[in-house]
Design a protein around this motif. Structure first.
Motif, mmCIF file in Angstrom:
data_model
loop_
_atom_site.group_PDB
_atom_site.id
_atom_site.type_symbol
_atom_site.label_atom_id
_atom_site.label_comp_id
_atom_site.label_asym_id
_atom_site.label_seq_id
_atom_site.Cartn_x
_atom_site.Cartn_y
_atom_site.Cartn_z
ATOM 1 N N VAL A 408 0.864 -1.133 -0.040
ATOM 2 C CA VAL A 408 -0.096 0.092 -0.024
ATOM 3 C C VAL A 408 0.963 1.244 -0.052
ATOM 4 N N VAL A 409 0.748 2.185 -1.037
ATOM 5 C CA VAL A 409 1.315 3.449 -0.918
ATOM 6 C C VAL A 409 0.072 4.494 -0.756
ATOM 7 N N ASP A 417 -9.355 13.046 -9.668
ATOM 8 C CA ASP A 417 -10.920 13.402 -9.925
ATOM 9 C C ASP A 417 -11.219 12.122 -10.205
ATOM 10 N N ALA A 418 -12.528 11.682 -10.055
ATOM 11 C CA ALA A 418 -13.151 10.603 -10.135
ATOM 12 C C ALA A 418 -13.262 10.162 -11.908
ATOM 13 N N ASP A 419 -13.349 11.059 -12.609
ATOM 14 C CA ASP A 419 -13.402 10.905 -14.143
ATOM 15 C C ASP A 419 -11.935 10.577 -14.656
ATOM 16 N N ASN A 420 -10.877 10.815 -13.828
ATOM 17 C CA ASN A 420 -9.611 10.542 -14.434
ATOM 18 C C ASN A 420 -8.824 9.523 -13.751
ATOM 19 N N ILE A 421 -9.552 8.601 -12.851
ATOM 20 C CA ILE A 421 -8.914 7.542 -12.185
ATOM 21 C C ILE A 421 -8.701 6.397 -13.187
ATOM 22 N N GLU A 422 -9.286 6.229 -13.967
ATOM 23 C CA GLU A 422 -9.132 5.074 -15.075
ATOM 24 C C GLU A 422 -8.339 5.727 -16.131
ATOM 25 N N LYS A 423 -8.214 7.036 -16.253
ATOM 26 C CA LYS A 423 -7.419 7.577 -17.432
ATOM 27 C C LYS A 423 -5.787 7.413 -17.125
ATOM 28 N N ILE A 424 -5.713 7.918 -15.894
ATOM 29 C CA ILE A 424 -4.266 8.059 -15.246
ATOM 30 C C ILE A 424 -3.257 6.831 -15.651
ATOM 31 N N SER A 425 -3.834 5.695 -15.891
ATOM 32 C CA SER A 425 -3.049 4.509 -16.147
ATOM 33 C C SER A 425 -2.725 4.453 -17.719
ATOM 34 N N LYS A 459 -3.060 -6.514 -9.725
ATOM 35 C CA LYS A 459 -3.821 -5.646 -10.492
ATOM 36 C C LYS A 459 -3.804 -4.378 -9.343
ATOM 37 N N LEU A 460 -3.531 -3.217 -9.973
ATOM 38 C CA LEU A 460 -3.255 -2.238 -9.189
ATOM 39 C C LEU A 460 -4.994 -1.440 -8.813
ATOM 40 N N ASN A 461 -5.208 -1.085 -7.587
ATOM 41 C CA ASN A 461 -6.298 -0.607 -7.117
ATOM 42 C C ASN A 461 -6.352 0.504 -6.452
ATOM 43 N N ILE A 462 -6.982 1.718 -7.074
ATOM 44 C CA ILE A 462 -6.577 2.954 -6.768
ATOM 45 C C ILE A 462 -8.135 3.617 -6.026
ATOM 46 N N SER A 463 -7.840 4.224 -4.958
ATOM 47 C CA SER A 463 -9.020 4.929 -4.312
ATOM 48 C C SER A 463 -8.598 6.510 -4.076
ATOM 49 N N SER A 464 -9.399 7.704 -4.126
ATOM 50 C CA SER A 464 -8.720 8.788 -4.172
ATOM 51 C C SER A 464 -9.926 9.695 -3.834
ATOM 52 N N GLU A 465 -9.578 10.799 -3.419
ATOM 53 C CA GLU A 465 -10.358 11.992 -3.026
ATOM 54 C C GLU A 465 -9.772 13.290 -3.092
ATOM 55 N N LEU A 466 -10.586 14.172 -4.025
ATOM 56 C CA LEU A 466 -9.739 15.545 -4.428
ATOM 57 C C LEU A 466 -9.510 16.215 -3.232
ATOM 58 N N GLY A 467 -8.247 16.526 -2.932
ATOM 59 C CA GLY A 467 -7.699 17.592 -2.025
ATOM 60 C C GLY A 467 -7.734 16.640 -0.543
ATOM 61 N N GLN A 468 -7.822 15.215 -0.728
ATOM 62 C CA GLN A 468 -7.579 14.615 0.578
ATOM 63 C C GLN A 468 -6.253 13.717 0.551
ATOM 64 N N SER A 470 -4.383 10.040 -1.866
ATOM 65 C CA SER A 470 -4.994 8.776 -2.874
ATOM 66 C C SER A 470 -4.167 7.604 -2.126
ATOM 67 N N VAL A 471 -4.756 6.483 -2.534
ATOM 68 C CA VAL A 471 -4.065 4.989 -1.869
ATOM 69 C C VAL A 471 -4.147 4.148 -3.216
ATOM 70 N N PHE A 472 -3.005 3.803 -3.379
ATOM 71 C CA PHE A 472 -2.482 2.592 -4.389
ATOM 72 C C PHE A 472 -2.118 1.589 -3.661
ATOM 73 N N GLU A 473 -2.804 0.516 -4.169
ATOM 74 C CA GLU A 473 -2.402 -0.829 -3.211
ATOM 75 C C GLU A 473 -2.586 -2.114 -4.396
ATOM 76 N N PHE A 474 -1.808 -3.023 -4.211
ATOM 77 C CA PHE A 474 -1.691 -4.397 -5.225
ATOM 78 C C PHE A 474 -1.219 -5.497 -4.003
ATOM 79 N N SER A 475 -1.679 -6.614 -4.472
ATOM 80 C CA SER A 475 -1.110 -7.624 -3.620
ATOM 81 C C SER A 475 -0.212 -8.477 -4.623
ATOM 82 N N LEU A 476 0.784 -9.339 -3.917
ATOM 83 C CA LEU A 476 1.557 -10.256 -4.632
ATOM 84 C C LEU A 476 1.665 -11.477 -4.064
ATOM 85 N N ARG A 477 1.478 -12.570 -4.750
ATOM 86 C CA ARG A 477 1.604 -14.027 -3.908
ATOM 87 C C ARG A 477 3.116 -14.583 -4.645
ATOM 88 N N LEU A 478 3.883 -14.584 -3.655
ATOM 89 C CA LEU A 478 5.491 -14.945 -3.836
ATOM 90 C C LEU A 478 5.752 -16.014 -3.411
#
Length: 624
Positions: A408-409, A417-425, A459-468, A470-478
């Motif tokens: 988790v980062v 912005d919610a409209d850009n969450i998919e676009k940023i990748s 898979k990268l999961n992104i959750s964010s709120e403008l001005g507050q 962002s959280v980027f998280e992914f899992s790895l099975r090693l």
């Protein structure tokens, strides 16, 4: 000149009719006339012989009543003969009597004229000598001929009538429907569907043709309607794709300008710092400060170049992972130290919560996982002006063979912005364009992260709120690693050891490189690590050294003038003595998967990727 079927059929029928007319109206009547005339002449000959006897007998006996009986007999004969008694005196020839007496013949010449068919017989009596002429009127001959030919004329007239009826029926039932069908076909070829065929219930070929044309018309109307729909859809698609292409080209142009800026910025800091360090009067503290600036600039420049090259390469080839035993906490500690450099002279607090990974050994590709984390942490630093950035690694699941971790980062940055969450990748996407863009970068970081996570089935999961934030998280099975590494590390002048436990400094190295500055840099780094290095400027020179000196390890550049590193590898492989004792490594900037595979297939033990620094070189030496 093209003629219609009706014309051709009519011409044929007229020709046949003329031939039949010739036969029925000329040839047959003339032949019948000749036959009938011959028959009547034969009949006249018989009558003449009979009447001649009767006349001779009556005149010889001078019996007038016999002549009256002859007159009655001739009058009653249905064949309408005319009997004339002609006297032949020495001085004059004349008509003695004519039977029946109703007939009037002026003279003998009339008897032999064109109006009669005549047969005669001579006689001699004591009273008179002469001849008996029996006649048929030619008009009787023509009457008989007409009665014989009348059926022929009626048959010919009937044939002509049948031909007229046939022509009309042919025109109505065959030719006109064909002409109508041809007209409809021409209309259909011009995509005109308003003309209709007369619908007549027919089961013959014309009916089948009409039915087929009606089905074709219906099908073409439906197809034309579908084609128009597809054309409109295609036009919309083309317009949409054109707009997307225009947008993509604009994004690429913006990306090119952005890359140019991003490349020049660290390059400027490197050049400027080196220029300042060249000042002999410079204070040592300032010199050290400028040196750190130049190092950071070079690292940023290398990171950017690697990012661009990786993205370009992964557009065309699959990402190849190189898993190796890794002490996870130590790996994450190195990531922490590298990331802390980003927060120097910054009010932002950075913290790495990685205690759960202590004493955990797994198999993983350190370079690619590190690339993922550094990209995410670099983005978090870029878009955070105050607050904190946190890296947290937690254990989700542990089994005998595998361990699953959650990475988790999180940051307290500007958010997305919610409209850009998919676009940023998406490649080249950035939240601002042009000179007024608030944040630097190429727009490839998250796209690369997604590609790398796809390669490790994550898979990268992104959750964010403008001005507050962002959280980027992914899992790895090693996969768990059974390798136990020493936890104690000597910090004062550590001696490099290979995986076999031998001291690397005991090996004799040969470095082959045609560029002099690269040879100087490699020699300096090896000296810093306590390793003596023999240098060669070409493959031919290196091979001579190998034949005359005792060398353990060869590190060679690949692309060199005259003879390449692959040529040198080939020479070594073909020499049994050298092939048995030498370990050969490639050192090249061409580190694509195809190139690495080619080098390994040629006999190289592994590939050392340029550019190098002390840390990379030290890790490489530890692995040999």
């Amino acid at each position: 000149m093209n003629r219609s079927v009706l014309f051709q059929v009519t011409a044929l029928m007229v020709s046949v009719t003329l031939l039949v007319a010739l036969m029925m109206l000329y040839v047959l009547p003339n032949r019948q006339l000749a036959i009938l005339e011959a028959s009547m002449r034969d009949e006249l000959s018989s009558l003449t012989a009979a009447y001649s006897i009767s006349v001779r007998s009556a005149l010889q006996q001078q019996d007038l009543s016999a002549l009256e009986e002859l007159n009655a007999q001739v009058s009653d004969d249905s064949r309408n003969p005319i009997v004339a008694i002609i006297s032949n005196d020495d001085t004059e020839t004349g008509i003695f009597a004519v039977f029946p007496d109703s007939e009037v013949i002026a003279d003998v010449d009339e008897i032999y004229g064109l109006n009669y068919l005549v047969a005669e017989s001579s006689f001699e009596t004591d009273i008179i000598n002469g001849r008996v002429a029996v006649m048929f009127k030619r008009e009787d001959l023509e009457a008989r001929l007409w009665s014989l030919n009348q059926p022929l004329y009626l048959s010919f007239a009937f044939i002509c009538l049948l031909q007229i009826v046939f022509a009309k029926q042919l025109s109505k039932r065959v030719l006109l429907p064909i002409i109508e069908a041809a007209s409809l076909a021409d209309k259909l070829s011009d995509r005109q569907y308003d003309q209709r065929l007369h619908k007549v219930a027919r089961r013959d070929e014309i009916g089948q043709l009409a039915a087929s044309l009606r089905r074709l018309k219906t099908m073409l109307k439906v197809q034309d309607r579908e084609n128009r729909r597809l054309l409109l859809s295609l036009e919309d698609t083309v317009a949409e794709r054109t707009a997307e292409l225009t947008e993509a080209l604009a994004a690429k142009d913006s990306f090119t300008a952005s890359v140019s800026h991003e490349l020049r910025t660290p390059l400027h800091s490197i050049i400027a710092s080196l220029d300042l360090m060249a000042d002999a009067t410079l204070d040592p503290k300032d010199r050290q400060s400028y040196l750190r600036i130049a190092q950071r600039g070079s690292e940023a420049l290398l990171l950017l170049i690697n990012e661009l090259l990786d993205f370009q390469r992964w557009e065309h080839e699959k990402i190849v992972l190189k898993n190796e035993p890794t002490e996870l906490h130590g790996f994450l500690s190195d990531i922490e130290k590298t990331t802390e450099m980003l927060f120097d002279d910054s009010p932002i607090h950075f913290e790495a919560l990685i205690d759960e990974t202590r004493d955990v050994y797994v198999m993983m590709d350190q370079q690619r996982i590190g690339q993922i984390l550094l990209n995410l942490l670099g983005n978090a630093r870029k878009f955070t002006r105050e607050g904190e950035v946190i890296l947290e690694v937690r254990t989700l699941n542990h089994t005998e063979h595998f361990t699953e971790f959650l990475f988790v980062v999180s940051d307290t940055g500007i958010g997305i912005d919610a409209d850009n969450i998919e676009k940023i990748s998406e490649p080249y996407f950035q939240t601002g364009d042009g000179l007024n863009r608030k944040f630097s970068g190429t727009g490839l970081g998250l796209s690369i992260v997604r590609k790398l996570l796809d390669a490790v089935d994550s898979k990268l999961n992104i959750s964010s709120e403008l001005g507050q934030g962002s959280v980027f998280e992914f899992s790895l099975r090693l996969q768990n690693s059974a390798l136990e590494e020493e936890k104690s590390v000597e910090h004062s002048e550590p001696e490099l050891r290979s995986q076999s436990g031998s001291s690397v400094s005991s090996y004799k190295f040969l470095y082959v490189e045609d560029i002099q500055t690269n040879r100087m840099v490699m020699s300096a780094m090896m000296k810093r690590l306590g390793i003596k290095l023999t240098l060669a400027s070409s493959a031919r020179e290196a091979f001579k050294i190998l034949q005359n000196q005792d060398i353990d390890i060869v590190i060679t550049d690949i692309q060199m003038p005259e003879h390449s590193g692959l040529d040198l590898m080939s020479w070594i492989t073909n020499d049994p003595v050298l092939a048995k004792k030498l370990r050969v490594f490639a050192c090249t900037a061409n580190a694509g998967s195809d190139a690495v595979q080619e080098f390994e297939e040629a006999g190289f033990e592994s590939v050392l990727t340029k550019p190098l620094n002390l840390q990379v070189l030290e890790k490489f030496l530890e692995r040999i």
